[in-house]
Design a protein around this motif. Structure first.
Motif, mmCIF file in Angstrom:
data_model
loop_
_atom_site.group_PDB
_atom_site.id
_atom_site.type_symbol
_atom_site.label_atom_id
_atom_site.label_comp_id
_atom_site.label_asym_id
_atom_site.label_seq_id
_atom_site.Cartn_x
_atom_site.Cartn_y
_atom_site.Cartn_z
ATOM 1 N N GLN A 144 -10.348 15.733 45.622
ATOM 2 C CA GLN A 144 -10.631 14.692 46.605
ATOM 3 C C GLN A 144 -10.709 13.313 45.960
ATOM 4 O OE1 GLN A 144 -13.345 15.368 49.962
ATOM 5 N NE2 GLN A 144 -14.494 13.562 49.332
ATOM 6 N N SER A 148 -8.247 10.276 46.668
ATOM 7 C CA SER A 148 -8.800 9.023 47.187
ATOM 8 C C SER A 148 -8.350 7.834 46.358
ATOM 9 C CB SER A 148 -10.335 9.093 47.198
ATOM 10 O OG SER A 148 -10.796 10.102 48.073
ATOM 11 N N GLU A 239 -17.984 10.808 53.437
ATOM 12 C CA GLU A 239 -18.341 11.252 52.092
ATOM 13 C C GLU A 239 -19.846 11.138 51.850
ATOM 14 O OE1 GLU A 239 -14.834 10.494 48.973
ATOM 15 O OE2 GLU A 239 -15.521 8.637 49.922
ATOM 16 N N ILE A 273 -10.670 16.714 52.225
ATOM 17 C CA ILE A 273 -9.289 16.700 51.729
ATOM 18 C C ILE A 273 -8.312 16.682 52.903
ATOM 19 C CG2 ILE A 273 -7.559 18.062 50.482
ATOM 20 C CD1 ILE A 273 -9.868 18.998 48.644
#
Length: 344
Positions: A144, A148, A239, A273
């Motif tokens: 992830q 990102s 997040e 994800i």
């Protein structure tokens, strides 16, 4: 003007300099016209209140992390919860009946902060994953954070979302729930955690400052998710809620709590994800990171539904718009191909 190509043609967004409206045009190949979506884009007094609801819980979280006195903590939690609840209700009442209001706000600094937050969250998950030897959580966290970084640096960097914040009817409903129910939970947790601490060993460290700081950080992140029209900011809020949930679930540090916490973080990382893959798809195909523009295109352009596929009607994913039967009706919006798309 924002523009991008979809399976059905061009998607263009034009801000009107005189009326303050934004018109989203979806022009499909072979169609008789264009669809126009217009919504008033203004901030008004709601802008300051939205900023307050996002930043105030964050400030309270920082204060609570430093406060160890039980009486002071009760005063701070109760008063802050009441203020947040009142602010949420005020925002809802001030905007009742508002179909959609966009807030013209964008910031490259905030984009950078979002990237840094993602790195910190990945580091936290990796630390716990290594400590408790959970390989899957570590792998997902690395996937992830790398995804990102690639997205932030190579894809999102050149895309500006002019209206970074927004309000609509669903936003107001969710704001009310967060402000009233979420704040109420914080107040209820005072008694619950006092009882929990009373059953801890006498020499056990009081970790309640961390607990309540996470609770108010969670509130702030939820407001970020609710108010963000910028999908990158929304992803960052996601997040933060993910790592807050992880730390709260594993708060007691019992084997059961740790297992449940990692079960949660693995599921959320997998979802994150998937979220990230969707961001890549939206940015690369539509050249936008605006939630409102994405929803408008999805609802108003049946060609996108055809691209995704409609198995119930025998349309496979990736079907070209020209190959879709003339009698086909979009399952998303109920508009038939033969009726799409007159000038709005």
């Amino acid at each position: 003007m924002l523009a991008g190509e979809t399976a059905g043609g061009m998607v263009e967004c034009y801000p009107c300099p005189t009326s303050g409206h934004v018109r989203l045009y979806v022009a499909l190949e072979g169609s008789r016209g264009r669809i126009r979506l217009a919504r008033k884009m203004k901030g008004g007094s709601s802008v300051a209140l939205i900023g307050f609801l996002i930043l105030f819980p964050l400030l309270v979280a920082g204060v609570l992390l430093l406060v160890g006195n039980e009486t002071a903590r009760r005063v701070i939690v109760c008063s802050s919860a009441v203020i947040i609840g009142f602010g949420s209700v005020w925002l809802v009442l001030a905007n009742l009946g508002t179909p959609w209001v966009g807030i013209e706000f964008s910031s490259g600094a905030i984009d950078i902060v979002c990237t840094l937050i993602g790195l910190v969250i990945a580091a936290v998950i990796l630390c716990f994953g290594v400590k408790y030897k959970n390989v899957l959580a570590c792998v997902l966290a690395v996937v992830q954070v790398v995804g990102s970084l690639v997205f932030d640096v190579f894809v999102a960097h050149g895309i500006e979302v002019q209206y970074g914040l927004y309000l609509d009817s669903l936003t107001l409903v969710t704001t009310f729930i967060i402000g009233v129910v979420g704040s109420g939970i914080c107040i209820y947790a005072l008694g619950y955690m006092e009882d929990f601490q009373a059953h801890e060993p006498a020499d056990a460290k009081d970790r309640r400052p961390k607990f309540f700081a996470l609770m108010f950080l969670f509130l702030s992140a939820m407001y970020v998710i609710v108010f963000s029209n910028n999908l990158l900011w929304m992803f960052t809020g996601w997040e933060i809620t993910t790592v807050c949930s992880f730390l709260l679930i594993g708060y007691t540090k019992t084997p059961e709590a740790i297992n449940n916490a990692f079960r949660q973080i693995i599921m959320n990382l997998a979802g994150g994800i998937g979220f990230l893959v969707a961001l890549f798809a939206i940015a690369l195909t539509m050249d936008t990171l605006s939630l409102v523009e994405f929803i408008a295109v999805g609802v108003m352009a049946p060609a996108l539904a055809a691209l995704l596929g409609d198995p119930d009607n025998g349309i496979a994913p990736g079907t070209p718009w020209e190959a879709v039967p003339e009698d086909w009706v979009c399952p998303l919006c109920g508009v038939g191909k033969d009726q799409f798309s007159p000038e709005a």
